[in-house]
Design a protein around this motif. Sequence first.
Motif, short mmCIF file in Angstrom:
data_model
loop_
_atom_site.label_atom_id
_atom_site.label_comp_id
_atom_site.label_asym_id
_atom_site.label_seq_id
_atom_site.Cartn_x
_atom_site.Cartn_y
_atom_site.Cartn_z
N GLY A 295 30.61 -28.39 -40.61
CA GLY A 295 31.34 -29.53 -40.05
C GLY A 295 30.60 -30.35 -39.03
N ALA A 296 29.28 -30.12 -38.85
CA ALA A 296 28.43 -30.92 -37.94
C ALA A 296 28.78 -30.73 -36.47
CB ALA A 296 28.46 -32.40 -38.31
N ALA A 297 29.41 -29.61 -36.13
CA ALA A 297 29.70 -29.31 -34.72
C ALA A 297 28.43 -28.85 -34.03
CB ALA A 297 30.77 -28.23 -34.62
N ALA A 298 28.22 -29.30 -32.78
CA ALA A 298 27.01 -28.96 -32.03
C ALA A 298 27.31 -27.93 -30.95
CB ALA A 298 26.42 -30.22 -31.40
N ALA A 299 26.39 -26.99 -30.77
CA ALA A 299 26.50 -26.04 -29.66
C ALA A 299 26.15 -26.77 -28.36
CB ALA A 299 25.54 -24.88 -29.88
N THR A 300 26.86 -26.46 -27.29
CA THR A 300 26.59 -27.11 -26.01
C THR A 300 25.42 -26.44 -25.30
OG1 THR A 300 28.05 -25.65 -24.74
CG2 THR A 300 29.05 -27.62 -25.74
N CYS A 325 19.37 -29.03 -39.35
CA CYS A 325 19.32 -29.91 -38.17
C CYS A 325 17.92 -30.08 -37.61
CB CYS A 325 20.27 -29.41 -37.09
SG CYS A 325 19.88 -27.77 -36.43
N GLY A 326 16.94 -29.29 -38.07
CA GLY A 326 15.60 -29.34 -37.52
C GLY A 326 14.69 -30.35 -38.20
N LEU A 327 13.43 -30.38 -37.74
CA LEU A 327 12.39 -31.25 -38.31
C LEU A 327 12.78 -32.72 -38.23
CD1 LEU A 327 11.34 -28.94 -41.27
CD2 LEU A 327 10.07 -29.35 -39.16
N TYR A 328 13.13 -33.14 -37.02
CA TYR A 328 13.34 -34.54 -36.63
C TYR A 328 14.68 -35.14 -37.05
CZ TYR A 328 8.47 -34.26 -35.29
OH TYR A 328 7.30 -33.88 -34.68
N ARG A 329 15.56 -34.39 -37.66
CA ARG A 329 16.84 -34.99 -38.05
C ARG A 329 17.66 -35.42 -36.83
NH1 ARG A 329 19.55 -36.55 -42.11
NH2 ARG A 329 17.91 -35.91 -43.54
N GLN A 431 39.74 -37.71 -36.27
CA GLN A 431 39.71 -37.04 -34.98
C GLN A 431 38.93 -37.91 -33.99
OE1 GLN A 431 38.22 -33.05 -35.70
NE2 GLN A 431 39.69 -32.72 -37.35
N PRO A 432 39.18 -37.74 -32.69
CA PRO A 432 38.68 -38.71 -31.71
C PRO A 432 37.17 -38.75 -31.48
CG PRO A 432 39.90 -36.94 -30.63
CD PRO A 432 40.12 -36.78 -32.09
N HIS A 433 36.44 -37.67 -31.80
CA HIS A 433 35.02 -37.65 -31.48
C HIS A 433 34.15 -37.51 -32.72
CE1 HIS A 433 36.14 -37.39 -27.31
NE2 HIS A 433 36.87 -36.30 -27.55
N VAL A 434 33.06 -38.29 -32.76
CA VAL A 434 32.07 -38.17 -33.83
C VAL A 434 31.19 -36.98 -33.51
CG1 VAL A 434 30.22 -39.32 -35.08
CG2 VAL A 434 32.13 -40.66 -34.18
N ARG A 435 30.92 -36.14 -34.50
CA ARG A 435 30.17 -34.91 -34.28
C ARG A 435 28.68 -35.09 -34.58
NH1 ARG A 435 34.08 -31.09 -37.99
NH2 ARG A 435 36.08 -31.68 -37.05
N GLY A 436 27.87 -34.20 -34.00
CA GLY A 436 26.46 -34.15 -34.32
C GLY A 436 25.61 -35.10 -33.50
N ARG A 437 24.33 -35.22 -33.90
CA ARG A 437 23.38 -36.09 -33.23
C ARG A 437 22.41 -36.67 -34.25
NH1 ARG A 437 22.36 -31.64 -29.90
NH2 ARG A 437 20.16 -31.58 -30.48
N GLY A 438 21.79 -37.80 -33.89
CA GLY A 438 20.75 -38.36 -34.74
C GLY A 438 21.28 -38.69 -36.12
N PHE A 439 20.61 -38.14 -37.15
CA PHE A 439 21.03 -38.37 -38.52
C PHE A 439 21.67 -37.14 -39.15
CE2 PHE A 439 18.16 -42.26 -39.30
CZ PHE A 439 19.25 -43.12 -39.24
N ILE A 440 22.34 -36.34 -38.33
CA ILE A 440 23.26 -35.32 -38.86
C ILE A 440 24.58 -35.54 -38.13
CG2 ILE A 440 22.22 -33.60 -37.28
CD1 ILE A 440 23.21 -31.44 -39.31
N VAL A 473 33.62 -35.32 -43.06
CA VAL A 473 32.65 -36.00 -43.92
C VAL A 473 31.33 -36.04 -43.18
CG1 VAL A 473 31.97 -38.27 -44.81
CG2 VAL A 473 34.25 -37.38 -45.29
N ARG A 474 30.25 -35.70 -43.89
CA ARG A 474 28.93 -35.59 -43.26
C ARG A 474 28.02 -36.71 -43.75
NH1 ARG A 474 25.71 -30.46 -45.25
NH2 ARG A 474 27.68 -30.49 -46.36
N LEU A 475 27.24 -37.26 -42.81
CA LEU A 475 26.24 -38.28 -43.14
C LEU A 475 24.87 -37.73 -42.76
CD1 LEU A 475 28.92 -39.84 -41.75
CD2 LEU A 475 27.66 -41.80 -42.60
N VAL A 476 24.01 -37.53 -43.76
CA VAL A 476 22.66 -37.01 -43.53
C VAL A 476 21.67 -37.83 -44.36
CG1 VAL A 476 23.13 -34.66 -42.75
CG2 VAL A 476 23.22 -35.17 -45.19
#
Length: 502
Positions: A295-300, A325-329, A431-440, A473-476
Amino acid sequence: MLSTARLAHPSSPLPVTRLQILARGSSVTPLAAPRRYASNAVSELPTSPSTRYLKPVYDFSAHTQSSATKNTISLSDEYLLPVYARPPFVLSHGRGSWVWDADGRKFLDFSAGIAVNALGHADPGVSEVLQKQSSTLLHTSNAYYNEWTPKLAELLVTLTNKEGGLGYAAGSTSPSSSAAKQGAKVFFANSGTEANEGALKIARKVGKDRWAAATGGKVDDSSCPKTRIVCFENSFHGRSMGALSVTSTEKYQIPFRPLIPGVSVGKLNDLECLQRLITDDTCAVIVEPIQGEGGAAAATEEWLRALRKRCDETGTVLIFDEIQCGLYRTGNLWAHSALPIDCHPDVITMAKPLGNGYPIGAVLLRNSLASTMTPGTHGTTFGGSPTACAVGHHVLNRLSDRAFVTHMKEMSAYMDSRLEVLPKWFSTILQPHVRGRGFIRGLGFNDVSHPGEVVQLARERGVFLLTAGKDAVRLVPSLNVNKEEVDIAMDVLEGCLSSLRG
């Protein structure tokens, strides 16, 4: 060949969209409704959802299929194990962020082969390396040295030294963590699942070594209790029996239980559970800094710091699965590169973008752990082949180029600016917040039936998206995606959400 821009309802008056024009190769000016922009918006950000893609562009019903498409689907149904639910078309070729099917339809691919095609489809540089290396030395096995395996390993380690990760602060040349020793080692595999299996094996062996050193016992003593593994809810680490045992998703696990025993499951970002979960009997903790399939949730940062601390207290090997999530994504080499070193792992696993579609995976680990692995303790027939590593070396050199990284960060920031307004425009759906960072990135939905529906609606409008977990929904996209392509994907997404809202 059928029409390259088949419409779902030919009799309906539809605006000509940019996607249709690109698909037809036409230079006709789009007739879509004009966008409304804020008067001071230098970046031309819209102030309301796009209306260009309220209706489908493509119809995938059986009567639209060519005989060649029908034959391919029929052949697949007859001979392939039915473990995939595929849409009813056949992809034939691609270039950059675009793919075409056998009936001439053109699609913008914001799934990138499930976060694999970092340089897009049919990249000329990758094709050239593949052709040259495969006609020189395709495969030798690991019984012999080859030129490219150590070169790729060196590049992975030196980039990590320079850009941060695995105990190295960005810009340093040696680990600063008191728990780390100079250097790192690499093991090459064929996939992310294999990389995770290798990491878990290494951690199990390290756990036995540490138990034996602490108790005076023997490393091969079957009574050694330091064998337990910790993973987290909504994780995805692969489908082989070991990796599946730490993939804590019921739908994947239930048909294949019993799985490997001794696995405990925690909750991402739950600080209170760490003391209970990770004990002196734990040999490994495996976690995705940004969950992909889950679900593209990020650890804090706070939670990763506490996790690192608890692993140090118990002599537990901390594995970061950065396969997706690695290698520059995220805009950095690793999703944890920019974090302080007290948030770093002992082991990193990787795969997806490293070969841009050519199968390769790898385990990167601190030297302090590597010494436990001696000849015969692990191995692979195909992993680390000269071809896979030549391609990987080329891809990683391209991804780490400063101009490439700068462009990727600019485009992901632009996509973020388009995404962050969607929960406000579609507050009843999202839901109120977009998840993830960069292009994940992930959009969470209030109704769990909506992500699958949005992926289908987007496909009918010429864009590939992915679901993630139960509610997202995931965008990568490919990491070299351009602004026009981001705009098309966002306009289509807005059209799909407007269709859902009715």
